[in-house]
Motif scaffolding. Structure first.
Motif, PDB file in Angstrom:
ATOM      1  N   UNK A 126       0.830  -1.202   0.000  1.00 42.69           N
ATOM      2  CA  UNK A 126       0.000   0.000   0.000  1.00 42.69           C
ATOM      3  C   UNK A 126       0.867   1.256   0.000  1.00 42.69           C
ATOM      4  N   UNK A 127       1.828   1.303   0.887  1.00 45.59           N
ATOM      5  CA  UNK A 127       2.679   2.491   1.012  1.00 45.59           C
ATOM      6  C   UNK A 127       3.514   2.724  -0.250  1.00 45.59           C
ATOM      7  N   UNK A 128       3.877   1.661  -0.924  1.00 46.27           N
ATOM      8  CA  UNK A 128       4.682   1.796  -2.140  1.00 46.27           C
ATOM      9  C   UNK A 128       3.951   2.603  -3.209  1.00 46.27           C
ATOM     10  N   UNK A 129       2.641   2.392  -3.308  1.00 47.52           N
ATOM     11  CA  UNK A 129       1.862   3.018  -4.382  1.00 47.52           C
ATOM     12  C   UNK A 129       1.096   4.262  -3.944  1.00 47.52           C
ATOM     13  N   UNK A 130       1.109   4.570  -2.645  1.00 50.84           N
ATOM     14  CA  UNK A 130       0.321   5.704  -2.148  1.00 50.84           C
ATOM     15  C   UNK A 130       1.176   6.963  -2.085  1.00 50.84           C
ATOM     16  N   UNK A 131       0.597   8.105  -2.486  1.00 48.25           N
ATOM     17  CA  UNK A 131       1.339   9.366  -2.516  1.00 48.25           C
ATOM     18  C   UNK A 131       0.902  10.264  -1.358  1.00 48.25           C
ATOM     19  N   UNK A 132       1.726  10.359  -0.333  1.00 44.50           N
ATOM     20  CA  UNK A 132       1.461  11.251   0.799  1.00 44.50           C
ATOM     21  C   UNK A 132       2.095  12.612   0.504  1.00 44.50           C
ATOM     22  N   UNK A 133       1.569  13.314  -0.480  1.00 48.56           N
ATOM     23  CA  UNK A 133       2.154  14.598  -0.861  1.00 48.56           C
ATOM     24  C   UNK A 133       1.116  15.437  -1.596  1.00 48.56           C
ATOM     25  N   UNK A 134       1.343  16.739  -1.606  1.00 45.74           N
ATOM     26  CA  UNK A 134       0.466  17.616  -2.370  1.00 45.74           C
ATOM     27  C   UNK A 134       0.545  17.253  -3.850  1.00 45.74           C
ATOM     28  N   UNK A 135      -0.594  17.381  -4.522  1.00 49.25           N
ATOM     29  CA  UNK A 135      -0.636  17.026  -5.925  1.00 49.25           C
ATOM     30  C   UNK A 135      -0.995  15.570  -6.169  1.00 49.25           C
ATOM     31  N   UNK A 136      -1.247  14.815  -5.084  1.00 50.17           N
ATOM     32  CA  UNK A 136      -1.704  13.427  -5.235  1.00 50.17           C
ATOM     33  C   UNK A 136      -3.028  13.427  -6.004  1.00 50.17           C
ATOM     34  N   UNK A 137      -3.491  12.263  -6.393  1.00 55.14           N
ATOM     35  CA  UNK A 137      -4.790  12.180  -7.067  1.00 55.14           C
ATOM     36  C   UNK A 137      -5.708  11.166  -6.377  1.00 55.14           C
ATOM     37  N   UNK A 138      -5.529  11.016  -5.082  1.00 55.38           N
ATOM     38  CA  UNK A 138      -6.384  10.100  -4.320  1.00 55.38           C
ATOM     39  C   UNK A 138      -7.709  10.784  -3.969  1.00 55.38           C
ATOM     40  N   UNK A 139      -8.756   9.993  -3.936  1.00 56.68           N
ATOM     41  CA  UNK A 139     -10.076  10.500  -3.550  1.00 56.68           C
ATOM     42  C   UNK A 139     -10.635   9.591  -2.463  1.00 56.68           C
ATOM     43  N   UNK A 140     -10.933  10.175  -1.313  1.00 59.16           N
ATOM     44  CA  UNK A 140     -11.463   9.420  -0.177  1.00 59.16           C
ATOM     45  C   UNK A 140     -12.657  10.167   0.421  1.00 59.16           C
ATOM     46  N   UNK A 141     -13.782   9.470   0.536  1.00 61.36           N
ATOM     47  CA  UNK A 141     -14.890  10.062   1.265  1.00 61.36           C
ATOM     48  C   UNK A 141     -14.535  10.326   2.708  1.00 61.36           C
ATOM     49  N   UNK A 142     -13.488   9.664   3.204  1.00 60.28           N
ATOM     50  CA  UNK A 142     -13.035   9.848   4.582  1.00 60.28           C
ATOM     51  C   UNK A 142     -12.281  11.149   4.786  1.00 60.28           C
ATOM     52  N   UNK A 143     -11.885  11.809   3.687  1.00 57.66           N
ATOM     53  CA  UNK A 143     -11.138  13.069   3.806  1.00 57.66           C
ATOM     54  C   UNK A 143     -11.444  13.948   2.604  1.00 57.66           C
ATOM     55  N   UNK A 144     -12.612  14.542   2.656  1.00 58.11           N
ATOM     56  CA  UNK A 144     -13.111  15.331   1.537  1.00 58.11           C
ATOM     57  C   UNK A 144     -13.826  16.565   2.082  1.00 58.11           C
ATOM     58  N   UNK A 145     -13.618  17.690   1.439  1.00 60.75           N
ATOM     59  CA  UNK A 145     -14.309  18.917   1.824  1.00 60.75           C
ATOM     60  C   UNK A 145     -14.758  19.666   0.600  1.00 60.75           C
ATOM     61  N   UNK A 146     -15.887  20.350   0.686  1.00 56.77           N
ATOM     62  CA  UNK A 146     -16.402  21.094  -0.466  1.00 56.77           C
ATOM     63  C   UNK A 146     -17.268  22.253   0.029  1.00 56.77           C
ATOM     64  N   UNK A 147     -17.167  23.366  -0.654  1.00 57.30           N
ATOM     65  CA  UNK A 147     -18.017  24.505  -0.302  1.00 57.30           C
ATOM     66  C   UNK A 147     -19.457  24.193  -0.685  1.00 57.30           C
ATOM     67  N   UNK A 148     -20.376  24.811   0.013  1.00 53.52           N
ATOM     68  CA  UNK A 148     -21.793  24.583  -0.267  1.00 53.52           C
ATOM     69  C   UNK A 148     -22.142  24.965  -1.699  1.00 53.52           C
ATOM     70  N   UNK A 149     -21.636  26.097  -2.156  1.00 53.19           N
ATOM     71  CA  UNK A 149     -21.968  26.558  -3.504  1.00 53.19           C
ATOM     72  C   UNK A 149     -21.426  25.624  -4.568  1.00 53.19           C
TER      73      UNK A 149
END
Length: 224
Positions: free
Chosen positions: A133-156
């Motif tokens: 898992x760690x080999x393929x996961x990018x813990x850095x800005x510019x990653x392209x991972x999408x997780x409902x566990x860590x997502x934020x969005x403005x109401x608009x």
């Protein structure tokens, strides 16, 4: 007001720790006393999840749809009706950092896709699978991972994009695709931190737990 959206299906083992972390994040001084509403969307729960949410004084919605997309969408509708300007989403088997909300809002964008760290204490994975898992996961800005566990969005931006689709899995991925199509400014950031369970008893057939199961099978294969 900031809204935190938490779908729950039979999470009595992990829900308390999740809510503790959310309450701490909601009290961060960097929020300047802005109100935060934490909403647990209890979907087809047959355990004590509802009792735990009540003990913590958390707002709840009770559904019987067994569909995470519908649960997140219903929760978002509730929070928007309460006047939320920002929707932060996580999962009931996860714990957020104390500055989770502050870091999301500080990015000053329409939506934030954050990264996750696997829990060392709640882990069913072999050492070989964790390494894979760690080999393929990018813990850095510019990653392209999408997780409902860590997502934020403005109401608009959420409303403009059409909201969470009624999918039983990958509703988070589809929402981000809708946000991209609508022209939303999205930050792919590692700053908002979430730790999530590395359990193998997946709640959905194609969710994160199922992905970890697939890695376990790969790691278990003998090398030639």
């Amino acid at each position: 007001m900031i809204g935190i959206l938490l779908p729950v299906h039979n999470e009595e083992r992990r829900l308390g720790a999740c809510l503790e972390s959310l309450l701490q994040a909601s009290r961060h001084p960097g929020l300047n006393d802005e109100p935060v509403t934490i909403l647990a969307v209890l979907d087809s729960c047959t355990d004590h999840s509802a009792d735990i949410a009540q003990e913590y004084g958390i707002a709840t919605l009770d559904l019987r749809v067994r569909n995470v997309g519908r649960a997140r969408a219903a929760g978002a509708r509730y929070l928007l009706a309460q006047g939320a300007r920002w929707l932060a989403s996580t999962d009931a088997d996860s714990s957020v950092a104390t500055d989770w909300l502050v870091e999301q809002l500080a990015l000053n964008v329409d939506a934030v896709c954050g990264t996750i760290t696997l829990s060392a204490r709640d882990c069913d994975l072999s050492a070989a699978t964790q390494a894979l898992f760690e080999r393929d996961y990018r813990h850095q800005d510019g990653h392209r991972h999408i997780h409902g566990a860590n997502l934020g969005v403005s109401a608009s931006a959420y409303v403009r994009a059409g909201g969470f689709p009624f999918l039983s899995c990958h509703e988070d991925v589809q929402l981000v695709r809708q946000l991209e199509h609508s022209g939303a400014r999205i930050a792919w950031s590692c700053k908002p931190q979430v730790t999530t369970s590395a359990r193998l008893d997946a709640r959905t057939r194609e969710g994160f737990g199922a992905y970890l199961q697939s890695l376990e099978k790969i790691a278990d294969k003998p090398s030639h």
